[in-house]
Design a protein around this motif. Structure first.
Motif, PDB file in Angstrom:
ATOM      1  N   ALA A 134     -62.379  -7.462 -21.750  1.00  0.00           N
ATOM      2  CA  ALA A 134     -61.398  -8.499 -22.063  1.00  0.00           C
ATOM      3  C   ALA A 134     -60.155  -7.880 -22.691  1.00  0.00           C
ATOM      4  O   ALA A 134     -59.015  -8.258 -22.374  1.00  0.00           O
ATOM      5  N   GLY A 135     -60.341  -6.901 -23.568  1.00  0.00           N
ATOM      6  CA  GLY A 135     -59.206  -6.243 -24.208  1.00  0.00           C
ATOM      7  C   GLY A 135     -58.334  -5.501 -23.220  1.00  0.00           C
ATOM      8  O   GLY A 135     -57.102  -5.547 -23.307  1.00  0.00           O
ATOM      9  N   ARG A 136     -58.951  -4.815 -22.260  1.00  0.00           N
ATOM     10  CA  ARG A 136     -58.169  -4.072 -21.261  1.00  0.00           C
ATOM     11  C   ARG A 136     -57.324  -5.022 -20.415  1.00  0.00           C
ATOM     12  O   ARG A 136     -56.158  -4.736 -20.109  1.00  0.00           O
ATOM     13  N   ILE A 137     -57.915  -6.157 -20.046  1.00  0.00           N
ATOM     14  CA  ILE A 137     -57.180  -7.099 -19.202  1.00  0.00           C
ATOM     15  C   ILE A 137     -56.050  -7.764 -19.983  1.00  0.00           C
ATOM     16  O   ILE A 137     -54.925  -7.904 -19.483  1.00  0.00           O
ATOM     17  N   VAL A 138     -56.316  -8.182 -21.212  1.00  0.00           N
ATOM     18  CA  VAL A 138     -55.265  -8.797 -22.026  1.00  0.00           C
ATOM     19  C   VAL A 138     -54.145  -7.795 -22.275  1.00  0.00           C
ATOM     20  O   VAL A 138     -52.956  -8.134 -22.184  1.00  0.00           O
ATOM     21  N   TRP A 139     -54.503  -6.545 -22.596  1.00  0.00           N
ATOM     22  CA  TRP A 139     -53.475  -5.525 -22.828  1.00  0.00           C
ATOM     23  C   TRP A 139     -52.634  -5.315 -21.567  1.00  0.00           C
ATOM     24  O   TRP A 139     -51.410  -5.246 -21.644  1.00  0.00           O
ATOM     25  N   PHE A 140     -53.290  -5.225 -20.425  1.00  0.00           N
ATOM     26  CA  PHE A 140     -52.551  -5.038 -19.178  1.00  0.00           C
ATOM     27  C   PHE A 140     -51.641  -6.225 -18.901  1.00  0.00           C
ATOM     28  O   PHE A 140     -50.473  -6.056 -18.513  1.00  0.00           O
ATOM     29  N   ASP A 141     -52.136  -7.444 -19.094  1.00  0.00           N
ATOM     30  CA  ASP A 141     -51.315  -8.633 -18.870  1.00  0.00           C
ATOM     31  C   ASP A 141     -50.112  -8.653 -19.812  1.00  0.00           C
ATOM     32  O   ASP A 141     -49.021  -9.094 -19.436  1.00  0.00           O
ATOM     33  N   ALA A 142     -50.300  -8.181 -21.035  1.00  0.00           N
ATOM     34  CA  ALA A 142     -49.170  -8.097 -21.962  1.00  0.00           C
ATOM     35  C   ALA A 142     -48.162  -7.062 -21.478  1.00  0.00           C
ATOM     36  O   ALA A 142     -46.943  -7.270 -21.569  1.00  0.00           O
ATOM     37  N   LEU A 143     -48.648  -5.953 -20.957  1.00  0.00           N
ATOM     38  CA  LEU A 143     -47.762  -4.899 -20.461  1.00  0.00           C
ATOM     39  C   LEU A 143     -46.844  -5.430 -19.361  1.00  0.00           C
ATOM     40  O   LEU A 143     -45.634  -5.184 -19.380  1.00  0.00           O
ATOM     41  N   VAL A 144     -47.408  -6.181 -18.425  1.00  0.00           N
ATOM     42  CA  VAL A 144     -46.614  -6.656 -17.276  1.00  0.00           C
ATOM     43  C   VAL A 144     -46.098  -8.077 -17.495  1.00  0.00           C
ATOM     44  O   VAL A 144     -45.481  -8.664 -16.608  1.00  0.00           O
ATOM     45  N   ASN A 145     -46.373  -8.619 -18.695  1.00  0.00           N
ATOM     46  CA  ASN A 145     -45.949  -9.980 -19.050  1.00  0.00           C
ATOM     47  C   ASN A 145     -46.447 -11.010 -18.037  1.00  0.00           C
ATOM     48  O   ASN A 145     -45.684 -11.793 -17.479  1.00  0.00           O
ATOM     49  N   ASN A 146     -47.744 -11.002 -17.829  1.00  0.00           N
ATOM     50  CA  ASN A 146     -48.360 -11.941 -16.890  1.00  0.00           C
ATOM     51  C   ASN A 146     -48.533 -13.299 -17.566  1.00  0.00           C
ATOM     52  O   ASN A 146     -49.326 -13.438 -18.501  1.00  0.00           O
ATOM     53  N   VAL A 147     -47.809 -14.297 -17.090  1.00  0.00           N
ATOM     54  CA  VAL A 147     -47.886 -15.631 -17.691  1.00  0.00           C
ATOM     55  C   VAL A 147     -48.860 -16.528 -16.938  1.00  0.00           C
ATOM     56  O   VAL A 147     -48.914 -17.731 -17.192  1.00  0.00           O
ATOM     57  N   ASP A 148     -49.630 -15.943 -16.043  1.00  0.00           N
ATOM     58  CA  ASP A 148     -50.465 -16.753 -15.148  1.00  0.00           C
ATOM     59  C   ASP A 148     -51.922 -16.294 -15.183  1.00  0.00           C
ATOM     60  O   ASP A 148     -52.529 -16.013 -14.157  1.00  0.00           O
ATOM     61  N   ARG A 149     -52.483 -16.229 -16.408  1.00  0.00           N
ATOM     62  CA  ARG A 149     -53.905 -15.909 -16.547  1.00  0.00           C
ATOM     63  C   ARG A 149     -54.532 -16.847 -17.578  1.00  0.00           C
ATOM     64  O   ARG A 149     -55.266 -16.445 -18.468  1.00  0.00           O
ATOM     65  N   SER A 150     -54.214 -18.121 -17.460  1.00  0.00           N
ATOM     66  CA  SER A 150     -54.695 -19.097 -18.439  1.00  0.00           C
ATOM     67  C   SER A 150     -56.024 -19.689 -17.980  1.00  0.00           C
ATOM     68  O   SER A 150     -56.465 -19.486 -16.848  1.00  0.00           O
ATOM     69  N   TRP A 151     -56.636 -20.472 -18.847  1.00  0.00           N
ATOM     70  CA  TRP A 151     -57.887 -21.131 -18.464  1.00  0.00           C
ATOM     71  C   TRP A 151     -57.657 -22.138 -17.343  1.00  0.00           C
ATOM     72  O   TRP A 151     -58.569 -22.452 -16.587  1.00  0.00           O
ATOM     73  N   ARG A 152     -56.414 -22.625 -17.208  1.00  0.00           N
ATOM     74  CA  ARG A 152     -56.118 -23.564 -16.120  1.00  0.00           C
ATOM     75  C   ARG A 152     -56.039 -22.851 -14.770  1.00  0.00           C
ATOM     76  O   ARG A 152     -56.330 -23.442 -13.736  1.00  0.00           O
ATOM     77  N   ASN A 153     -55.632 -21.588 -14.805  1.00  0.00           N
ATOM     78  CA  ASN A 153     -55.461 -20.818 -13.569  1.00  0.00           C
ATOM     79  C   ASN A 153     -55.766 -19.355 -13.888  1.00  0.00           C
ATOM     80  O   ASN A 153     -54.855 -18.547 -14.049  1.00  0.00           O
ATOM     81  N   PRO A 154     -57.046 -18.987 -13.942  1.00  0.00           N
ATOM     82  CA  PRO A 154     -57.411 -17.661 -14.434  1.00  0.00           C
ATOM     83  C   PRO A 154     -56.941 -16.498 -13.564  1.00  0.00           C
ATOM     84  O   PRO A 154     -56.688 -15.402 -14.064  1.00  0.00           O
ATOM     85  N   ASN A 155     -56.845 -16.712 -12.260  1.00  0.00           N
ATOM     86  CA  ASN A 155     -56.520 -15.612 -11.343  1.00  0.00           C
ATOM     87  C   ASN A 155     -57.446 -14.418 -11.567  1.00  0.00           C
ATOM     88  O   ASN A 155     -57.023 -13.260 -11.594  1.00  0.00           O
ATOM     89  N   LEU A 156     -58.719 -14.733 -11.740  1.00  0.00           N
ATOM     90  CA  LEU A 156     -59.792 -13.752 -11.837  1.00  0.00           C
ATOM     91  C   LEU A 156     -60.916 -14.206 -10.909  1.00  0.00           C
ATOM     92  O   LEU A 156     -61.174 -15.406 -10.776  1.00  0.00           O
ATOM     93  N   LEU A 157     -61.563 -13.251 -10.277  1.00  0.00           N
ATOM     94  CA  LEU A 157     -62.688 -13.548  -9.399  1.00  0.00           C
ATOM     95  C   LEU A 157     -63.914 -12.763  -9.848  1.00  0.00           C
ATOM     96  O   LEU A 157     -63.793 -11.627 -10.319  1.00  0.00           O
TER      97      LEU A 157
END
Length: 254
Positions: A119-142
């Protein structure tokens, strides 16, 4: 370089995505989710997919294999949806393909567990690229074959839409309060210690070299595709070292 394939059959549109990606078969006998240059933000979305997808892969995160998919618009003539037909007609040439993970399940934080480290690696990566589309409404994870895979990075690196303000935009904090992995107490500090040193100028040059020249052509303010590639790399290089200190909404992130 990204694998290059040619679409041989358009199977169906995928209405889950706002940009109307489609499922296609290609001449390598693979099945791909194809994102089109004629949709939404056009080629900038595809550039974001390449930069983020290939960077994530080099950092050890799981992302479906990417390819450029050559599309002949005639493949969509049998599609009954007029909107889809028009989209295909406007997207001839090189588009983006992602391996179709057959049988994958959309990630549900109530049904699946994620370790603090992952979870930490993914959150850190999303912060790096400023991913605004990984919320509980639209996880974009499989979830596929028991593992967590990252998809859909078109809504990242918003600074590419306003290059004169890119440096200031890239310095802004990242709000993770709505992140789908927040309930798993992500170890962001551990991820930063592991991943930040890997984000080097050489690595980013390797990643941005994967962007097809056609998607970088005629960008105002840039003399060449390589100049634009360097512009994509600079904010990521500057952001990597300390972005974990600017993540809001997660306890212990700083």
């Amino acid at each position: 370089m990204l694998k290059m394939v040619t679409a041989t059959r358009y199977i169906a549109p995928l209405h889950e995505g706002g940009s109307l990606p489609g499922l296609v078969e290609a001449d390598d006998f693979g099945t791909y989710v194809m994102k089109l240059t004629g949709a939404g933000q056009g080629r900038k979305t595809l550039v974001a997919e390449v930069v983020c997808g290939e960077l994530a892969r080099r950092l050890g995160l799981r992302v479906p294999r990417l390819a450029t998919v050559e599309l002949d618009p005639v493949l969509g003539l049998g599609e009954p949806d007029q909107e889809v037909q028009e989209l295909l007609r406007s997207s001839g040439g090189a588009n983006l393909g992602m391996d179709f993970l057959s049988g994958a399940l959309g990630f549900d934080p109530l049904a699946f567990s994620v370790s603090r480290a992952e979870a930490g690696r993914i959150v850190w990566f999303d912060a790096l690229v400023n991913n605004v589309d990984r919320s509980w409404r639209n996880p974009n994870l499989l979830m596929w074959q028991g593992e967590l895979w990252l998809i859909d990075h078109g809504a990242t690196m918003i600074w590419q839409h306003n290059w004169p303000a890119a440096e200031a935009s890239a310095a802004r904090p990242y709000d993770a309060s709505d992140h789908v992995l927040r309930p798993f107490a992500p170890d962001v500090a551990g991820a930063a210690a592991e991943l930040a040193p890997l984000v080097t100028e050489d690595l980013l040059a390797e990643v941005t070299a994967e962007i097809p020249d056609a998607w970088l052509a005629a960008e105002p303010g840039f003399d060449s595709a390589d100049d634009l590639r360097r512009a994509y790399a600079r904010p990521l290089l500057a952001r990597a070292a300390a972005v974990h200190e600017r993540i809001d909404g997660i306890e212990g992130a700083k």
